[in-house]
Scaffold this motif. Structure first.
Motif, short mmCIF file in Angstrom:
data_model
loop_
_atom_site.label_atom_id
_atom_site.label_comp_id
_atom_site.label_asym_id
_atom_site.label_seq_id
_atom_site.Cartn_x
_atom_site.Cartn_y
_atom_site.Cartn_z
N ASN A 33 53.96 36.57 71.25
CA ASN A 33 53.68 35.15 71.01
C ASN A 33 53.63 34.41 72.34
OD1 ASN A 33 56.74 35.65 70.54
ND2 ASN A 33 56.67 33.44 70.90
N ILE A 34 52.67 33.50 72.44
CA ILE A 34 52.34 32.85 73.71
C ILE A 34 52.53 31.34 73.60
CG2 ILE A 34 50.58 32.53 75.49
CD1 ILE A 34 51.23 35.43 75.26
N PRO A 35 53.45 30.75 74.38
CA PRO A 35 53.62 29.29 74.35
C PRO A 35 52.47 28.57 75.03
CG PRO A 35 55.02 30.25 76.04
CD PRO A 35 54.39 31.40 75.31
N ASP A 36 52.30 27.30 74.69
CA ASP A 36 51.24 26.48 75.27
C ASP A 36 51.88 25.44 76.19
OD1 ASP A 36 48.47 25.89 75.47
OD2 ASP A 36 48.75 24.12 74.21
N LEU A 37 51.82 25.69 77.48
CA LEU A 37 52.46 24.82 78.47
C LEU A 37 51.40 24.12 79.29
CD1 LEU A 37 55.27 27.30 79.62
CD2 LEU A 37 55.37 25.55 77.82
N LEU A 38 51.39 22.81 79.25
CA LEU A 38 50.31 22.04 79.88
C LEU A 38 50.30 22.14 81.39
CD1 LEU A 38 50.28 18.78 77.70
CD2 LEU A 38 48.97 20.90 77.40
N ARG A 39 51.42 22.52 81.98
CA ARG A 39 51.46 22.64 83.44
C ARG A 39 50.73 23.89 83.92
NH1 ARG A 39 56.59 24.61 81.92
NH2 ARG A 39 57.09 26.67 82.78
N LEU A 40 50.36 24.77 83.00
CA LEU A 40 49.67 26.01 83.35
C LEU A 40 48.17 25.87 83.08
CD1 LEU A 40 52.15 28.60 81.78
CD2 LEU A 40 52.14 27.68 84.11
N ASP A 41 47.39 26.67 83.78
CA ASP A 41 45.94 26.65 83.59
C ASP A 41 45.51 27.41 82.35
OD1 ASP A 41 45.60 25.17 85.94
OD2 ASP A 41 45.46 26.97 87.19
N ILE A 42 46.31 28.38 81.93
CA ILE A 42 45.95 29.23 80.81
C ILE A 42 46.55 28.67 79.52
CG2 ILE A 42 46.02 31.57 79.87
CD1 ILE A 42 46.57 32.53 82.75
N ARG A 43 45.72 28.32 78.56
CA ARG A 43 46.22 27.83 77.28
C ARG A 43 46.70 29.01 76.42
NH1 ARG A 43 45.05 22.36 76.42
NH2 ARG A 43 46.75 22.60 74.90
N SER A 44 47.48 28.71 75.43
CA SER A 44 48.10 29.77 74.63
C SER A 44 47.08 30.67 73.94
CB SER A 44 49.03 29.14 73.59
OG SER A 44 48.29 28.32 72.69
N TRP A 45 46.00 30.08 73.43
CA TRP A 45 45.00 30.89 72.73
C TRP A 45 44.23 31.78 73.70
CZ3 TRP A 45 45.44 25.58 72.50
CH2 TRP A 45 44.56 24.82 73.28
N GLU A 46 44.10 31.33 74.95
CA GLU A 46 43.46 32.18 75.96
C GLU A 46 44.37 33.35 76.32
OE1 GLU A 46 40.82 28.80 78.30
OE2 GLU A 46 42.94 29.05 78.82
N GLY A 47 45.66 33.06 76.47
CA GLY A 47 46.61 34.14 76.74
C GLY A 47 46.68 35.13 75.60
N SER A 48 46.56 34.64 74.37
CA SER A 48 46.59 35.52 73.20
C SER A 48 45.34 36.39 73.14
CB SER A 48 46.71 34.68 71.92
OG SER A 48 47.94 34.01 71.87
N ALA A 49 44.20 35.82 73.46
CA ALA A 49 42.96 36.61 73.49
C ALA A 49 43.04 37.70 74.54
CB ALA A 49 41.76 35.69 73.76
N PHE A 50 43.63 37.40 75.67
CA PHE A 50 43.77 38.40 76.72
C PHE A 50 44.74 39.50 76.28
CE2 PHE A 50 45.72 40.17 80.54
CZ PHE A 50 44.60 40.50 81.29
N SER A 51 45.70 39.15 75.43
CA SER A 51 46.71 40.12 75.00
C SER A 51 46.22 41.04 73.88
CB SER A 51 47.97 39.38 74.51
OG SER A 51 48.50 38.53 75.51
N LYS A 52 45.11 40.69 73.23
CA LYS A 52 44.64 41.45 72.08
C LYS A 52 44.37 42.93 72.36
CE LYS A 52 43.52 40.39 68.37
NZ LYS A 52 44.22 40.51 67.06
N PRO A 53 43.85 43.30 73.53
CA PRO A 53 43.66 44.73 73.79
C PRO A 53 44.97 45.52 73.81
CG PRO A 53 42.31 43.43 75.28
CD PRO A 53 43.25 42.48 74.60
#
Length: 246
Positions: A33-53
């Motif tokens: 599970n990936i949190p959505d932190l506004l101080r970061l460039d990567i949004r949670s759904w982008e991190g989740s998509a990267f984690s799918k493989p």
């Protein structure tokens, strides 16, 4: 039983290294599970998509106040294109940037909207045992269930006895119990003042105490046929997970 690990998407290469390490060494963990932190460039759904493989089950945290109720859900196409079928909806903290657009959308509002427009997406909501009284939190949970929530992620617990209270109230509900190590007095003070967390009398801000508690929480989840997620903040990931699973 599902066991999730919460990973902060600070940078793609860091996230990739963590995913590879966990996948190779801790096969019991089957969800991210990936949190959505506004101080970061990567949004949670982008991190989740990267984690799918690496993991079939990837759950981004979605901030309700980032979405207007009179608009289409902007990320719905992205979720579907990347086969992200589970999300966790939280209200969201107000951004430090006052120019950032937010909406008066509650988590209940967004749960209803998602389940109406994207009914195939499994929606989790949040349980915060420290937010108010147990009765008030239970009533809030019921409203989220009525809105369409399929399950829940809790704020981290530090006492099995409090977990038992909520488990009895919510028997049969799909729950991911939260566990997060607290290994300094400063961290404990943060949890107590910021989140009103409750620590048991015998708590110690050490790796040993936190590993022992994590094992107890894992046993509790197995016995109650529920799920668990680890939120490893400011701790050596290798030492912490090896202590729990080895």
């Amino acid at each position: 039983m599902r066991i999730s690990i919460e990973l902060v998407p600070r940078r793609i290469e860091v996230l990739q290294n963590e995913l590879q390490f966990i996948k190779a060494n801790f096969p019991t963990i089957n969800t991210v599970n990936i949190p959505d932190l506004l101080r970061l460039d990567i949004r949670s759904w982008e991190g989740s998509a990267f984690s799918k493989p690496y993991y079939e089950y990837c759950i981004p945290h979605i901030r309700a106040i980032d979405f207007g109720m009179d608009q289409e859900i902007a990320i719905a196409d992205y979720l579907n294109q990347n086969q992200i079928t589970e999300i966790l909806i939280v209200t969201g903290d107000y951004p430090q940037d006052i120019n950032r657009e937010i909406f008066p959308t509650t988590s209940i509002d967004l749960i209803k909207k998602i389940k109406s427009e994207q009914p195939h997406i499994r929606v989790y909501a949040a349980i915060d045992p420290y937010r108010s009284s147990i009765r008030e939190e239970f009533e809030y949970i019921q409203r989220k269930r009525d809105a369409g929530a399929d399950g829940f992620f809790t704020q981290p617990f530090f006492d099995i006895r409090l977990m038992e209270v909520y488990q009895e109230l919510l028997e049969g509900v799909d729950i991911f119990w939260g566990v997060s190590p607290v290994i300094s007095q400063k961290s404990r003070n943060y949890w107590e003042t910021k989140n009103n967390a409750i620590f048991p009398k015998g708590f110690e801000p050490t790796l040993e105490w936190n590993v022992k508690f994590a094992k107890e929480a894992l046993d509790f989840s197995r016995k109650t046929n529920s799920n668990l997620y680890f939120m490893p903040i400011k701790i050596d990931l290798k030492l912490y997970l090896e202590g729990i699973f080895n």
